[in-house]
Design a protein around this motif. Structure first.
Motif, PDB file in Angstrom:
ATOM      1  N   PHE A 158       0.824  -1.226   0.000  1.00 40.03           N
ATOM      2  CA  PHE A 158       0.000   0.000   0.000  1.00 40.03           C
ATOM      3  C   PHE A 158       0.854   1.271   0.000  1.00 40.03           C
ATOM      4  CE2 PHE A 158      -2.998  -2.838   2.631  1.00 40.03           C
ATOM      5  CZ  PHE A 158      -3.738  -3.216   1.527  1.00 40.03           C
ATOM      6  N   GLU A 201      -2.864  -0.931  -7.024  1.00 42.77           N
ATOM      7  CA  GLU A 201      -4.076  -1.503  -6.440  1.00 42.77           C
ATOM      8  C   GLU A 201      -5.294  -0.858  -7.107  1.00 42.77           C
ATOM      9  OE1 GLU A 201      -4.013  -3.926  -4.369  1.00 42.77           O
ATOM     10  OE2 GLU A 201      -2.003  -3.836  -3.500  1.00 42.77           O
ATOM     11  N   LYS A 203      -8.437   0.435  -6.285  1.00 41.89           N
ATOM     12  CA  LYS A 203      -9.013   0.791  -4.985  1.00 41.89           C
ATOM     13  C   LYS A 203     -10.452   1.308  -5.085  1.00 41.89           C
ATOM     14  CE  LYS A 203      -5.900   3.935  -3.752  1.00 41.89           C
ATOM     15  NZ  LYS A 203      -5.132   4.142  -4.991  1.00 41.89           N
ATOM     16  N   ARG A 207      -8.497   7.041  -6.057  1.00 41.35           N
ATOM     17  CA  ARG A 207      -8.041   6.250  -7.193  1.00 41.35           C
ATOM     18  C   ARG A 207      -7.000   6.962  -8.071  1.00 41.35           C
ATOM     19  NH1 ARG A 207     -11.015   1.879  -8.874  1.00 41.35           N
ATOM     20  NH2 ARG A 207     -10.955   2.539 -11.051  1.00 41.35           N
ATOM     21  N   THR A 211      -1.265   3.414  -5.527  1.00 41.46           N
ATOM     22  CA  THR A 211      -0.890   2.666  -4.320  1.00 41.46           C
ATOM     23  C   THR A 211      -0.348   1.328  -4.785  1.00 41.46           C
ATOM     24  OG1 THR A 211      -2.890   3.636  -3.341  1.00 41.46           O
ATOM     25  CG2 THR A 211      -1.794   1.920  -2.065  1.00 41.46           C
ATOM     26  N   LEU A 360     -10.910   6.231   3.178  1.00 39.29           N
ATOM     27  CA  LEU A 360      -9.481   5.963   3.404  1.00 39.29           C
ATOM     28  C   LEU A 360      -8.966   6.678   4.653  1.00 39.29           C
ATOM     29  CD1 LEU A 360      -6.347   7.314   2.662  1.00 39.29           C
ATOM     30  CD2 LEU A 360      -6.730   4.861   2.772  1.00 39.29           C
TER      31      LEU A 360
END
Ligand code: FAD
Length: 385
Positions: A158, A201, A203, A207, A211, A360
């Motif tokens: 992450f 990722e 996410k 976005r 990450t 988040l």
């Protein structure tokens, strides 16, 4: 005692600059960056020109030399329109940049801070691992001494801005038996053959900000890459996180404000039962709660920022502002969707994106549970609050 709740003029000037940039350039593009899971280079270039990429970096290294009160004003304005942009700037300054500023030697500062300040490259801060996040001292990425080098093996998870970063601040075990007291930090440059950058990722939110996982396979760095004293890495990381929590608190405040502003504008236009939504008391009450909570979050952020600027410490205040702001942000972004009804549930309106970004803030840089642990420790250690 005379308490002044107005921002100083120089903070207002920086805030207004960020507000204009966010409205003119970020607002029209944020939806596309979210869909594409990427920012254009132009965004970072413009943020660099405005001095925001080097906001917290001292002027002698090419930065803007601002404190946390100024920085929190900038991040709130960016977050009103795009949490991902605010996160990228926050992590760059408040994690990677802050760790180098706090712990690096003069030679390292001269080598990295000017390029971070201009936005020539981004910084990535690497603490979390696949097997540990909240209990970071349980890490297993290991750095072993080999002559005049260190050899790093392990994985990080992450990592914000890993795709573009030019320097990675990597926190590693150097003496596993000592746990938190056996951790040191190394600066690893992009292009090191032992550093593998994994895929982005996919996410829920944030976005536009990438990450990624990182893998270190016999990643060799010279002795001179150690950032800060041997085995002091965890201590520095905790100080960095304390600072980072102020920026996440202000980011969350901006998201909640952005959602509130969208909901207010919509409620003035939309009519139900013969009158504008805004004239229904149930809607007014939701907006009243939003306005009160945004204001309270901002005051908590400013208290933490001023304390950090004045004393270099704000453990309780930083945790309190992050916890409060991130929880009200998620709640009020959802309320903003409710006010806009079916339209709020589509991507045509920004509320759903702001809500995804807000979640988040309850997870990164110490989850809400971890903030409650920090706050509880503070409460238990004080006879009188
Ligand atoms: C978009 C994004 C960007 C990120 N950027 C970075 C970055 O740049 N650098 C970096 O190092 N990390 C980064 N992270 C990692 C982030 O800091 C961690 O996800 C976070 O610290 C939580 O760790 P975890 O995901 O391993 O959850 P875990 O630690 O596994 O926790 C899972 C859940 O259990 C709860 N929990 C854990 N322990 C306790 C307890 N003792 N009591 C009660 N509840 C508990 C947590 O609150 C959480 O809800 C990022 C994460 C995301 C999603």
């Amino acid at each position: 005692m005379n308490m002044d709740f107005d921002l100083p003029e120089d903070v207002v000037a920086v805030r207004d600059m960020a507000r204009k940039f966010a409205a003119d350039y970020i607002a029209p593009n944020a939806r596309a960056w979210d869909a594409e899971m990427a920012f254009p280079d132009e965004l970072i270039q413009k943020l660099g020109e405005l001095g925001f990429m080097g906001a917290l970096i001292p002027t002698e290294y090419g930065g803007s030399g601002l404190g946390y009160l100024h920085f929190s004003a900038i991040i709130e304005e960016l977050a009103v329109h795009c949490g991902a942009t605010a996160l990228m700037v926050a992590a760059h300054n408040g994690l990677a940049g802050a760790h180098i500023k706090l712990a690096a030697n003069e030679e390292q500062k001269k080598r990295y801070l000017p390029s971070l300040a201009s936005g020539e490259y981004l910084g990535a801060w690497c603490l979390t691992e696949p097997g540990c996040g909240s209990d970071a001292a349980n890490m297993s990425t290991l750095a072993v001494k080999d002559g005049k080098h260190w050899v790093i093996n392990g994985a990080k998870q992450f990592i914000t801005s890993g795709v573009r970063a030019g320097v990675f601040v990597v926190i590693c075990m150097t003496e596993p038996d000592k746990r938190a007291k056996g951790i040191s930090t190394f600066l690893v440059e992009r292009g090191n053959p032992g550093l593998k950058i994994g895929p982005k990722e996919d996410k829920f939110g944030m976005r536009g900000s990438d990450t990624v996982p990182l893998t270190f396979e016999d990643c060799r760095v010279p002795d001179s890459a150690m950032c800060g004293e041997y085995n002091k890495g965890f201590q520095h990381a905790m100080k960095v996180l304390e600072r980072g929590r102020i920026t996440i608190g202000t980011l969350a405040t901006g998201l909640a404000r952005g959602a509130m502003e969208c909901a207010l504008a919509y409620a003035k236009e939309r009519k139900t039962f013969g009158k504008p939504l805004i004239e229904h008391q149930a809607i007014q009450f939701m907006l009243a709660d939003m306005a009160m909570d945004v204001d309270a979050a901002r005051l908590l952020v400013r208290r933490a920022a001023v304390k950090m600027d004045e004393t270099g410490e704000a453990n309780f205040e930083a945790a309190a502002c992050k916890l409060f702001a991130s929880e009200i942000a998620t709640r009020h972004c959802l309320n903003a969707i409710q006010i806009a009804g079916g339209y709020g549930y589509t991507k045509d309106m920004p509320m759903e994106r702001l809500m995804r970004d807000a979640k988040l803030c309850e997870i990164g840089e110490g989850s809400s549970q971890i903030q409650r642990m920090v706050i509880a420790r503070h409460v238990l250690s004080k006879a009188n609050l």
